[in-house]
Design a protein around this motif. Structure first.
Motif, PDB file in Angstrom:
ATOM      1  N   LEU A 278      12.985  12.183  -5.736  1.00 32.79           N
ATOM      2  CA  LEU A 278      13.367  12.536  -4.367  1.00 32.79           C
ATOM      3  C   LEU A 278      14.101  11.394  -3.677  1.00 32.79           C
ATOM      4  O   LEU A 278      15.099  11.605  -2.986  1.00 32.79           O
ATOM      5  N   LYS A 279      13.604  10.182  -3.885  1.00 31.32           N
ATOM      6  CA  LYS A 279      14.232   9.016  -3.262  1.00 31.32           C
ATOM      7  C   LYS A 279      15.638   8.796  -3.824  1.00 31.32           C
ATOM      8  O   LYS A 279      16.600   8.543  -3.088  1.00 31.32           O
ATOM      9  N   GLY A 280      15.782   8.914  -5.149  1.00 28.94           N
ATOM     10  CA  GLY A 280      17.080   8.717  -5.775  1.00 28.94           C
ATOM     11  C   GLY A 280      18.095   9.762  -5.340  1.00 28.94           C
ATOM     12  O   GLY A 280      19.256   9.443  -5.049  1.00 28.94           O
ATOM     13  N   ILE A 281      17.673  11.028  -5.272  1.00 29.30           N
ATOM     14  CA  ILE A 281      18.578  12.100  -4.847  1.00 29.30           C
ATOM     15  C   ILE A 281      18.966  11.917  -3.383  1.00 29.30           C
ATOM     16  O   ILE A 281      20.129  12.135  -3.005  1.00 29.30           O
ATOM     17  N   SER A 282      18.021  11.507  -2.546  1.00 28.65           N
ATOM     18  CA  SER A 282      18.320  11.247  -1.129  1.00 28.65           C
ATOM     19  C   SER A 282      19.358  10.142  -0.982  1.00 28.65           C
ATOM     20  O   SER A 282      20.264  10.226  -0.137  1.00 28.65           O
ATOM     21  N   GLU A 283      19.243   9.116  -1.802  1.00 34.43           N
ATOM     22  CA  GLU A 283      20.218   8.022  -1.764  1.00 34.43           C
ATOM     23  C   GLU A 283      21.600   8.503  -2.186  1.00 34.43           C
ATOM     24  O   GLU A 283      22.619   8.079  -1.623  1.00 34.43           O
ATOM     25  N   CYS A 284      21.645   9.410  -3.158  1.00 33.54           N
ATOM     26  CA  CYS A 284      22.930   9.960  -3.594  1.00 33.54           C
ATOM     27  C   CYS A 284      23.557  10.827  -2.506  1.00 33.54           C
ATOM     28  O   CYS A 284      24.774  10.828  -2.320  1.00 33.54           O
ATOM     29  N   VAL A 285      22.715  11.570  -1.761  1.00 36.49           N
ATOM     30  CA  VAL A 285      23.222  12.387  -0.658  1.00 36.49           C
ATOM     31  C   VAL A 285      23.858  11.492   0.407  1.00 36.49           C
ATOM     32  O   VAL A 285      24.962  11.766   0.900  1.00 36.49           O
ATOM     33  N   VAL A 286      23.169  10.406   0.765  1.00 38.81           N
ATOM     34  CA  VAL A 286      23.714   9.461   1.747  1.00 38.81           C
ATOM     35  C   VAL A 286      25.041   8.896   1.258  1.00 38.81           C
ATOM     36  O   VAL A 286      26.015   8.788   2.014  1.00 38.81           O
ATOM     37  N   THR A 287      25.093   8.541  -0.022  1.00 35.33           N
ATOM     38  CA  THR A 287      26.318   7.983  -0.596  1.00 35.33           C
ATOM     39  C   THR A 287      27.483   8.955  -0.473  1.00 35.33           C
ATOM     40  O   THR A 287      28.596   8.572  -0.075  1.00 35.33           O
ATOM     41  N   ARG A 288      27.260  10.237  -0.804  1.00 33.92           N
ATOM     42  CA  ARG A 288      28.345  11.221  -0.758  1.00 33.92           C
ATOM     43  C   ARG A 288      28.833  11.443   0.672  1.00 33.92           C
ATOM     44  O   ARG A 288      30.033  11.611   0.916  1.00 33.92           O
ATOM     45  N   ILE A 289      27.896  11.449   1.636  1.00 36.57           N
ATOM     46  CA  ILE A 289      28.283  11.666   3.031  1.00 36.57           C
ATOM     47  C   ILE A 289      29.089  10.481   3.557  1.00 36.57           C
ATOM     48  O   ILE A 289      30.119  10.652   4.223  1.00 36.57           O
ATOM     49  N   VAL A 290      28.628   9.275   3.253  1.00 38.40           N
ATOM     50  CA  VAL A 290      29.362   8.077   3.682  1.00 38.40           C
ATOM     51  C   VAL A 290      30.749   8.039   3.044  1.00 38.40           C
ATOM     52  O   VAL A 290      31.729   7.641   3.681  1.00 38.40           O
ATOM     53  N   MET A 291      30.836   8.461   1.803  1.00 41.62           N
ATOM     54  CA  MET A 291      32.115   8.473   1.094  1.00 41.62           C
ATOM     55  C   MET A 291      33.134   9.384   1.793  1.00 41.62           C
ATOM     56  O   MET A 291      34.323   9.057   1.897  1.00 41.62           O
ATOM     57  N   ALA A 292      32.664  10.513   2.303  1.00 44.10           N
ATOM     58  CA  ALA A 292      33.570  11.491   2.916  1.00 44.10           C
ATOM     59  C   ALA A 292      33.859  11.207   4.386  1.00 44.10           C
ATOM     60  O   ALA A 292      34.882  11.654   4.905  1.00 44.10           O
ATOM     61  N   ALA A 293      32.967  10.468   5.064  1.00 40.01           N
ATOM     62  CA  ALA A 293      33.037  10.337   6.523  1.00 40.01           C
ATOM     63  C   ALA A 293      34.358   9.768   7.051  1.00 40.01           C
ATOM     64  O   ALA A 293      34.989  10.389   7.919  1.00 40.01           O
ATOM     65  N   PRO A 294      34.825   8.597   6.604  1.00 44.71           N
ATOM     66  CA  PRO A 294      36.046   8.037   7.211  1.00 44.71           C
ATOM     67  C   PRO A 294      37.261   8.947   7.090  1.00 44.71           C
ATOM     68  O   PRO A 294      38.003   9.148   8.064  1.00 44.71           O
ATOM     69  N   GLY A 295      37.480   9.497   5.901  1.00 51.31           N
ATOM     70  CA  GLY A 295      38.640  10.355   5.713  1.00 51.31           C
ATOM     71  C   GLY A 295      38.585  11.615   6.555  1.00 51.31           C
ATOM     72  O   GLY A 295      39.572  12.027   7.165  1.00 51.31           O
ATOM     73  N   MET A 296      37.412  12.248   6.632  1.00 51.54           N
ATOM     74  CA  MET A 296      37.304  13.515   7.346  1.00 51.54           C
ATOM     75  C   MET A 296      37.137  13.345   8.850  1.00 51.54           C
ATOM     76  O   MET A 296      37.402  14.288   9.604  1.00 51.54           O
ATOM     77  N   MET A 297      36.714  12.172   9.308  1.00 48.69           N
ATOM     78  CA  MET A 297      36.505  11.968  10.738  1.00 48.69           C
ATOM     79  C   MET A 297      37.623  11.156  11.387  1.00 48.69           C
ATOM     80  O   MET A 297      38.003  11.425  12.533  1.00 48.69           O
ATOM     81  N   LEU A 298      38.157  10.158  10.698  1.00 50.82           N
ATOM     82  CA  LEU A 298      39.172   9.300  11.304  1.00 50.82           C
ATOM     83  C   LEU A 298      40.577   9.876  11.199  1.00 50.82           C
ATOM     84  O   LEU A 298      41.411   9.644  12.076  1.00 50.82           O
ATOM     85  N   VAL A 299      40.858  10.607  10.113  1.00 48.27           N
ATOM     86  CA  VAL A 299      42.194  11.196   9.975  1.00 48.27           C
ATOM     87  C   VAL A 299      42.506  12.149  11.129  1.00 48.27           C
ATOM     88  O   VAL A 299      43.597  12.067  11.724  1.00 48.27           O
TER      89      VAL A 299
END
Length: 380
Positions: A278-299
């Motif tokens: 559960l902890k590892g999957i949660s960390e992967c979810v955070v990683t994917r969201i952070v990865m997408a955030a700048p491009g989808m929010m700043l553009v």
């Protein structure tokens, strides 16, 4: 392709810098043999992890065929055994390691699907992000068709674009979640292949795709009347929500059966832990969201800033290429930046096992409570 070129230059500069110096702060000495089974940089530091993930996510590696990748893997194995061909240089070994680490699963050694590799994240996410941002701009434009009926003398107004808009959003989410499903499955913790169930994988894909589509439509409706910028943020909110569903479902076997945990100094497993999964999957979810955030929010913010200028208004066709270029620049930097947030082999304090009495009691029985921290492979 500007983003891909920038990403490749960043990785190449790090490798050349290490070769010129002979030894980095964490890399091998000039005359020291490389440990091909370990990262070239120290994974205890964020900078070391950033260099490592920039190294293995180099999108140039996706253009190599299976034969070339297998040759690279064999060279790494021969080098590890001290049987590499005469004349093999350090640069050859580093490049072979890059190809192997980017294409083969670290747990089972199998060649992964090219779409599921982390080295495919830049072109894959670039296509999806640019496409969703461009499409969602028009997501709330509604047109009406007026039909006159002579017999009744009535004019009937038909809403003709709402269905098309919904279909388009669902279509993009199907593509997006299909891509995410392949990536999530390809980068799972695969130490227990006997748990793999093809029917379960298919079911998980369908549920995750449906959940992503529902999330996209729901958030689109919630934000549709909150201004143009808020509407343009709908893809990010939908992608973030869908990732929270997609990853756990695609890796449900890890949650059901647990993943292996062990001491820091050894790969030997002590037991399996559902909490670590559960902890590892949660960390992967955070990683994917952070990865997408700048491009989808700043553009969208940048595009809104440019809108008042005449140069931009007179050239509307520049919007899609501009968004694509900006997404590429953000992704080329954010892919290793996000992946480096957590170590690949992360740790968990034993006291967390108290959340599950069965796991905690089993750990105490097997180890007597030491070590007080266990390590696990979180996946990507």
């Amino acid at each position: 392709m500007d983003g891909a070129r920038m990403h490749a230059q960043l990785v190449s500069s790090h490798v050349r810098k290490d070769e010129k110096k002979g030894a980095t702060d964490n890399g091998p000495e000039k005359d020291e043999r490389i440990n091909v089974d370990e990262p070239l940089w120290d994974q205890e530091s964020y900078i070391g992890r950033w260099k490592h993930f920039a190294f293995i996510t180099d999108c140039r590696t996706i253009f190599y065929n299976e034969e070339r990748l297998c040759e690279a893997k064999k060279l790494c194995e021969d080098y590890k055994a001290g049987k590499e061909p005469t004349g093999t240089t350090k640069k050859d070994v580093i490049w072979a390691k890059k190809l192997r680490d980017s294409a083969f699963h670290p747990d089972n050694g199998q060649l992964t699907n090219v779409i599921g590799r982390m080295s495919f994240q830049l072109p894959g996410c670039l296509f999806l992000t640019a496409g969703m941002l461009a499409y969602y701009k028009y997501a709330r434009r509604i047109y009406y068709n007026f039909n006159y009926t002579p017999s009744s003398g009535q004019v009937r107004k038909e809403r003709i674009s709402a269905v098309r808009t919904a279909r388009g959003i669902v279509g993009w989410q199907v593509i997006n979640q299909g891509f995410n499903a392949i990536v999530n499955y390809s980068n799972r913790n695969a130490r227990d292949e006997d748990q793999t169930d093809e029917n379960g994988i298919a079911t998980a894909f369908l549920v995750a795709t449906a959940a992503g589509s529902v999330a996209a439509l729901t958030f689109r409706k919630m934000m549709s009347y909150r201004g143009d910028l808020m509407k343009r943020w709908t893809p990010f909110v939908a992608v973030a929500a869908a990732n929270m569903v997609n990853l756990p479902i695609m890796r449900q076997n890890e949650i059901k059966h647990g993943i292996e945990v062990g001491p820091k100094e050894s790969e030997k497993s002590i037991m399996k832990s559902k909490l670590a999964a559960l902890k590892g999957i949660s960390e992967c979810v955070v990683t994917r969201i952070v990865m997408a955030a700048p491009g989808m929010m700043l553009v969208p913010v940048i595009v809104n800033i440019l809108k008042p200028y005449c140069f931009y208004q007179m050239r509307p066709r520049l919007e899609v290429p501009l968004q694509t270029a900006l997404c590429g620049l953000f992704l080329s930097f954010m892919i290793p930046t996000a992946l480096a947030i957590y170590p690949q082999r992360n740790s968990m304090h034993v006291w967390m096992m108290k959340l599950c009495d069965e796991e905690y009691d089993k750990y105490q029985e097997l180890t007597g409570g030491t070590p007080n921290r266990v390590y696990y492979n979180k996946g990507l």
